[in-house]
Design a protein around this motif. Sequence first.
Motif, mmCIF file in Angstrom:
data_model
loop_
_atom_site.group_PDB
_atom_site.id
_atom_site.type_symbol
_atom_site.label_atom_id
_atom_site.label_comp_id
_atom_site.label_asym_id
_atom_site.label_seq_id
_atom_site.Cartn_x
_atom_site.Cartn_y
_atom_site.Cartn_z
ATOM 1 N N ARG A 1 0.800 -1.231 0.000
ATOM 2 C CA ARG A 1 0.000 0.000 0.000
ATOM 3 C C ARG A 1 0.833 1.282 0.000
ATOM 4 O O ARG A 1 0.272 2.372 -0.020
ATOM 5 C CB ARG A 1 -0.943 0.002 1.200
ATOM 6 N N VAL A 2 2.157 1.153 0.043
ATOM 7 C CA VAL A 2 2.976 2.367 0.210
ATOM 8 C C VAL A 2 2.866 3.327 -0.969
ATOM 9 O O VAL A 2 3.152 4.521 -0.827
ATOM 10 C CB VAL A 2 4.475 2.026 0.456
ATOM 11 N N PHE A 3 2.432 2.829 -2.145
ATOM 12 C CA PHE A 3 2.301 3.710 -3.306
ATOM 13 C C PHE A 3 0.868 4.200 -3.490
ATOM 14 O O PHE A 3 0.555 4.844 -4.498
ATOM 15 C CB PHE A 3 2.776 2.990 -4.571
ATOM 16 N N ASP A 4 -0.010 3.919 -2.518
ATOM 17 C CA ASP A 4 -1.387 4.404 -2.575
ATOM 18 C C ASP A 4 -1.457 5.869 -2.135
ATOM 19 O O ASP A 4 -0.653 6.323 -1.311
ATOM 20 C CB ASP A 4 -2.303 3.591 -1.660
ATOM 21 N N ARG A 5 -2.448 6.567 -2.649
ATOM 22 C CA ARG A 5 -2.634 7.969 -2.245
ATOM 23 C C ARG A 5 -2.957 8.074 -0.770
ATOM 24 O O ARG A 5 -3.777 7.324 -0.240
ATOM 25 C CB ARG A 5 -3.777 8.599 -3.050
ATOM 26 N N PHE A 6 -2.321 9.024 -0.104
ATOM 27 C CA PHE A 6 -2.577 9.388 1.298
ATOM 28 C C PHE A 6 -2.259 8.249 2.284
ATOM 29 O O PHE A 6 -2.659 8.315 3.441
ATOM 30 C CB PHE A 6 -4.034 9.841 1.500
ATOM 31 N N TYR A 7 -1.536 7.223 1.821
ATOM 32 C CA TYR A 7 -1.250 6.103 2.738
ATOM 33 C C TYR A 7 0.076 6.324 3.452
ATOM 34 O O TYR A 7 1.078 6.687 2.840
ATOM 35 C CB TYR A 7 -1.198 4.772 1.996
ATOM 36 N N ARG A 8 0.079 6.074 4.768
ATOM 37 C CA ARG A 8 1.303 6.098 5.559
ATOM 38 C C ARG A 8 1.296 4.868 6.465
ATOM 39 O O ARG A 8 0.273 4.551 7.086
ATOM 40 C CB ARG A 8 1.398 7.372 6.408
ATOM 41 N N SER A 9 2.420 4.161 6.535
ATOM 42 C CA SER A 9 2.467 2.936 7.337
ATOM 43 C C SER A 9 2.331 3.258 8.820
ATOM 44 O O SER A 9 2.667 4.357 9.272
ATOM 45 C CB SER A 9 3.762 2.165 7.067
ATOM 46 N N GLU A 10 1.857 2.292 9.569
ATOM 47 C CA GLU A 10 1.541 2.510 10.982
ATOM 48 C C GLU A 10 2.777 2.864 11.805
ATOM 49 O O GLU A 10 2.715 3.689 12.723
ATOM 50 C CB GLU A 10 0.863 1.259 11.567
ATOM 51 N N ASN A 11 3.929 2.233 11.502
ATOM 52 C CA ASN A 11 5.117 2.517 12.314
ATOM 53 C C ASN A 11 5.623 3.942 12.109
ATOM 54 O O ASN A 11 6.241 4.535 12.985
ATOM 55 C CB ASN A 11 6.235 1.504 12.037
ATOM 56 N N VAL A 12 5.324 4.534 10.935
ATOM 57 C CA VAL A 12 5.683 5.939 10.688
ATOM 58 C C VAL A 12 4.796 6.860 11.513
ATOM 59 O O VAL A 12 5.251 7.844 12.096
ATOM 60 C CB VAL A 12 5.559 6.265 9.179
ATOM 61 N N LYS A 13 3.493 6.525 11.581
ATOM 62 C CA LYS A 13 2.556 7.349 12.345
ATOM 63 C C LYS A 13 2.936 7.404 13.820
ATOM 64 O O LYS A 13 2.839 8.456 14.466
ATOM 65 C CB LYS A 13 1.140 6.802 12.196
ATOM 66 N N THR A 14 3.381 6.277 14.369
ATOM 67 C CA THR A 14 3.716 6.235 15.798
ATOM 68 C C THR A 14 4.963 7.049 16.119
ATOM 69 O O THR A 14 5.168 7.447 17.268
ATOM 70 C CB THR A 14 3.931 4.782 16.267
ATOM 71 N N LYS A 15 5.799 7.309 15.107
ATOM 72 C CA LYS A 15 7.012 8.102 15.313
ATOM 73 C C LYS A 15 6.757 9.603 15.171
ATOM 74 O O LYS A 15 7.668 10.410 15.336
ATOM 75 C CB LYS A 15 8.088 7.680 14.302
ATOM 76 N N ASN A 16 5.509 9.972 14.827
ATOM 77 C CA ASN A 16 5.130 11.380 14.658
ATOM 78 C C ASN A 16 5.982 12.100 13.623
ATOM 79 O O ASN A 16 6.332 13.274 13.786
ATOM 80 C CB ASN A 16 5.213 12.120 16.000
ATOM 81 N N LEU A 17 6.329 11.381 12.537
ATOM 82 C CA LEU A 17 7.082 11.995 11.450
ATOM 83 C C LEU A 17 6.104 12.653 10.477
ATOM 84 O O LEU A 17 5.070 12.093 10.148
ATOM 85 C CB LEU A 17 7.920 10.943 10.723
ATOM 86 N N SER A 18 6.455 13.857 10.020
ATOM 87 C CA SER A 18 5.542 14.616 9.162
ATOM 88 C C SER A 18 5.417 13.977 7.781
ATOM 89 O O SER A 18 6.307 13.266 7.324
ATOM 90 C CB SER A 18 6.040 16.057 9.017
ATOM 91 N N GLY A 19 4.310 14.236 7.141
ATOM 92 C CA GLY A 19 4.080 13.722 5.792
ATOM 93 C C GLY A 19 2.599 13.571 5.520
ATOM 94 O O GLY A 19 1.789 13.525 6.443
ATOM 95 N N TYR A 20 2.256 13.476 4.224
ATOM 96 C CA TYR A 20 0.853 13.391 3.836
ATOM 97 C C TYR A 20 0.528 12.135 3.037
ATOM 98 O O TYR A 20 -0.612 11.916 2.650
ATOM 99 C CB TYR A 20 0.464 14.628 3.016
#
Length: 372
Positions: A316-335
């Motif tokens: 799913r990493v090439f899907d629109r607006f998708y961010r993997s869960e481990n990235v979200k938990t690190k509070n790294l910016s991105g859309y």
Amino acid sequence: MDKKVKVPFTNKTTTKKAREVSVVGGDEGYRLFVEGVKEYAMIMLDIKGYVIGWNIGAENLLGYKEKEIVGKHFSKLFSLEDRKADKPKLELEQALETGTGEDENWLVRKDKSQFWASGMSTPLRDKAGNLLGFAKIIRDLSERKDLEQQKDDFISMASHELKTPLTSIKAYAEILYKHLEQIKETKGLSHLTKLQEQITKQENLIRDLLNVSKIQSGMADYQTEEFNLDSLVKGTARELEATAPTHIIVVEGKTSHKVSGIKEHIGQVLTNFLTNAIKYSPEAKKVIVRLSENKKSVTVSVEDFGMGIPKEQKKRVFDRFYRSENVKTKNLSGYGLGLYIASQIIKQYGGQIKVESIEGKGSTFSFSLPIR
């Protein structure tokens, strides 16, 4: 002697009906199976891509009766633009290389009308591993495409409406910055610098949203030119290394062929790969860029030694607006737009994009472009 061919239909819906189909002698097993499937077009191709089997689902979806299409090349179902870009050929090549060739694109019915569809091609082999042909499954995604278009239209409108006032805010911020410099108001300058950083983030977001809108509407300009990929890679690596003192970017390998494309577009893909590699490997000190080629294509890969991507989320990493869960938990910016835009650029040039990753060890993102 009868041959048995196992057809590994990997589509979730058809998998429920049959995990594998045995084609025996005069394809009786295949005929009985596919005639019961009406919601999907199921097509059998020979090794060169000519149609040799056509179910009722294919007739309903594409308009051709079996006797009208058997013996014709399956590229007849693709749009003129996709045929010029060799997408039918690339789909079968991908199926041979990876086991499955998947895509979403416009297909053309007998009456010349077009519809948005997902397609999947799977190579068929005998027990000795000899290629016998391909099974292709097509699903109509018109309804989903219409809903996405409505969303894209809204995003495009909102982005344009946001762009004008943001431009004015940026201009006034620059005027204020010069005034504060003149009167040497250091505290005010510090606050204003933070404001300008946020303005830049909003500009980048609006730019990405507008890029997505252009890609979805087919308005993006993909007229090509020939250029040296090695020079672009090395130049981009030097520029980013200068702005990211925490990491060393190592470039390995070389290519001897020029590629076709717009240099700025390919540079945008490479910049996305490199900035992600740096962002998502904060504890590492090195990013490796590799250049390689074969007779058909040139490949650029970017390897980092960071957090990696969970196995179940890689698709799913090439899907629109998708961010993997481990990235979200690190509070790294991105859309979740950069990799989607990168994938669409590479696909428009007839290339392939992929990721290999092990969670906790790092990721390697790569793209390949055909040698013309």
